[in-house]
Design an enzyme around this catalytic site. Sequence first.
Site, PDB file in Angstrom:
ATOM      1  N   GLU A   1     -41.588 -92.369 -70.964  1.00 44.84           N
ATOM      2  CA  GLU A   1     -42.424 -93.575 -70.867  1.00 44.84           C
ATOM      3  C   GLU A   1     -43.839 -93.197 -71.291  1.00 44.84           C
ATOM      4  O   GLU A   1     -44.302 -92.100 -71.014  1.00 44.84           O
ATOM      5  CB  GLU A   1     -42.379 -94.068 -69.409  1.00 44.84           C
ATOM      6  CG  GLU A   1     -43.475 -95.013 -68.988  1.00 44.84           C
ATOM      7  CD  GLU A   1     -43.488 -96.345 -69.734  1.00 44.84           C
ATOM      8  OE1 GLU A   1     -42.426 -96.973 -69.915  1.00 44.84           O
ATOM      9  OE2 GLU A   1     -44.594 -96.743 -70.154  1.00 44.84           O
TER      10      GLU A   1
ATOM     11  N   ASP B 286     -34.620 -99.466 -73.662  1.00 46.90           N
ATOM     12  CA  ASP B 286     -35.153-100.771 -73.259  1.00 46.90           C
ATOM     13  C   ASP B 286     -36.553-100.901 -73.846  1.00 46.90           C
ATOM     14  O   ASP B 286     -37.547-100.914 -73.127  1.00 46.90           O
ATOM     15  CB  ASP B 286     -35.178-100.845 -71.719  1.00 46.90           C
ATOM     16  CG  ASP B 286     -35.621-102.202 -71.202  1.00 46.90           C
ATOM     17  OD1 ASP B 286     -35.794-103.133 -72.010  1.00 46.90           O
ATOM     18  OD2 ASP B 286     -35.801-102.327 -69.978  1.00 46.90           O
TER      19      ASP B 286
ATOM     20  N   TYR C 237     -38.027 -95.524 -72.632  1.00 43.70           N
ATOM     21  CA  TYR C 237     -38.846 -96.685 -72.239  1.00 43.70           C
ATOM     22  C   TYR C 237     -38.556 -97.000 -70.772  1.00 43.70           C
ATOM     23  O   TYR C 237     -38.162 -98.108 -70.422  1.00 43.70           O
ATOM     24  CB  TYR C 237     -38.553 -97.903 -73.132  1.00 43.70           C
ATOM     25  CG  TYR C 237     -38.580 -97.574 -74.613  1.00 43.70           C
ATOM     26  CD1 TYR C 237     -39.762 -97.674 -75.336  1.00 43.70           C
ATOM     27  CD2 TYR C 237     -37.429 -97.130 -75.269  1.00 43.70           C
ATOM     28  CE1 TYR C 237     -39.792 -97.353 -76.687  1.00 43.70           C
ATOM     29  CE2 TYR C 237     -37.459 -96.804 -76.619  1.00 43.70           C
ATOM     30  CZ  TYR C 237     -38.635 -96.925 -77.326  1.00 43.70           C
ATOM     31  OH  TYR C 237     -38.653 -96.610 -78.650  1.00 43.70           O
TER      32      TYR C 237
ATOM     33  N   GLN D 249     -40.235-105.799 -64.479  1.00 47.82           N
ATOM     34  CA  GLN D 249     -39.548-107.023 -64.917  1.00 47.82           C
ATOM     35  C   GLN D 249     -40.037-108.216 -64.091  1.00 47.82           C
ATOM     36  O   GLN D 249     -40.232-108.089 -62.883  1.00 47.82           O
ATOM     37  CB  GLN D 249     -38.036-106.866 -64.753  1.00 47.82           C
ATOM     38  CG  GLN D 249     -37.420-105.792 -65.632  1.00 47.82           C
ATOM     39  CD  GLN D 249     -37.237-106.214 -67.079  1.00 47.82           C
ATOM     40  OE1 GLN D 249     -37.490-107.365 -67.446  1.00 47.82           O
ATOM     41  NE2 GLN D 249     -36.825-105.275 -67.911  1.00 47.82           N
TER      42      GLN D 249
ATOM     43  N   CYS E 136     -35.379-107.195 -75.752  1.00 50.08           N
ATOM     44  CA  CYS E 136     -36.099-108.446 -75.479  1.00 50.08           C
ATOM     45  C   CYS E 136     -36.463-109.133 -76.782  1.00 50.08           C
ATOM     46  O   CYS E 136     -37.241-110.083 -76.786  1.00 50.08           O
ATOM     47  CB  CYS E 136     -37.336-108.181 -74.626  1.00 50.08           C
ATOM     48  SG  CYS E 136     -38.510-107.063 -75.388  1.00 50.08           S
TER      49      CYS E 136
END
Length: 452
Positions: free
Chosen positions: A334, A382, A313, A284, A409
Amino acid sequence: MQTPVKKNQEVRVTVSDLSYEGMGVAKVDGYPLFVDNALPGEEVLIHVTKANKNYGFAFVKQFFQESPDRVAVSNRVYAQTGIAPLQHLAYPAQLKFKHNQIEQLFKKSHLDIKVLPTLAAPLQTGYRNKAQIPVREINGQLETGFYRRRSHTLIPIEDYYIQDPAIDHTVLVVRDLLRQYHVPAYDEAHNTGVIRHVMVRRGYYTHQTMVVLITRTRDLPHADEIVAGIRAALPEVSSIVLNVNPDATNVILGRRSRTLYGNDYLEDELLGSTFRISATSFYQVNPRQTENLYRLAVDAAGLTGKETVIDAYSGIGTISLTMARHAKHVYGVEVVPAAVADARVNAQINGIDNVTFELGKAEDVMQTWREHGLDADVLMVDPPRKGLASEFIDAVGVMLPAKVVYVSCNPATLARDIARLQDFGYHAEETQPVDMFPQTTHVESVTVLTRN
Ligand code: SAH
């Protein structure tokens, strides 16, 4: 077909809206014009620069009435490059703009979910812990900067406004060394030249700095001298990595990296845990607001220590490890191998052993977990901008975790995915927007879904 306005025409309009890209929207006989540097409510004379069949573009020639939400802008370059497209909008209005975007998308998808006021970021400029700066030659000189909006024309920049100033300084030191040793800048049109991008990441708490030099060629000329120069000028640099990307592509990082100096990773802290981050792993970019985002997500999960959690994720395991401290076991998935390797090391260095990290696509691994009878109480997701794959949602529909915590997002895919999850009996009361990217149009949010 005639458009109501033509290229180079000038017309007086009232701006009615702000597009999701931060452009003012004005309508002439129902024909929308996207106006650079214009805000809702403003009365302006515009100059049309482009008139497509269904919409056009324009810039403001003269202001007759300005918005009370307009703030003075010191450097228009940030808007021209897309670094800070909302720079001219007062911060409280930026928060409202992000809130409204989610609200409108929910309405369009017939979702009856309350949207809470956007959580403001602690820092509104200088917050980014990462830079990916293109390198090009302009008039015979190597330059670093940013592309003009909707183009690949480089505009040289020294102060990037939303980046940690120490990162801006690092980019300049690297630029000057590249000039000094006459390293040829990448030429995108011909896929020639050497240095394509300079990427810099800096740990907010540790101040450790990683410099990644992205080249088209396998080797960087004068690598030894450049590494020595960076180390001499920047004692905080703990890692210098060469990443090779030979392809004619917009993708910044190539597949192969080698460490020229120091660690293969950068170390930073979040919520008291230490994280190692490889050059190609996601991390991030707004560290202080990330801590707020993760706190919200962990609180939303409502963990008591008994739960089995899936963190899809999972990146380098930041959310997984934070949740593992309050859960029975956390399973992360991931797709980037380096990130999974980082996540496993991060579990170790933080003394956390109730986590399992799986390498693969979330949609595939989720199916496998479901087939093996893994029964999750909480599913944390996410995903990147494209949202959840439909196979992923199908697997959720069979596994039926009691709770889904969705960090998004992209509100468009969030709305789409919530609508699909509703078919499996999930329902959300409210969404909390969190401003991770002040001065930009990016909209992040946290939503909790439970089953009726
Ligand atoms: N939760 C992490 C990472 C979020 S970013 C954090 O907060 O740091 C989204 C992550 O999803 C990235 O690490 C990206 O590599 C990964 N990703 C993208 N597509 C994926 C897929 N299909 N399956 C699994 N991971 C994916």
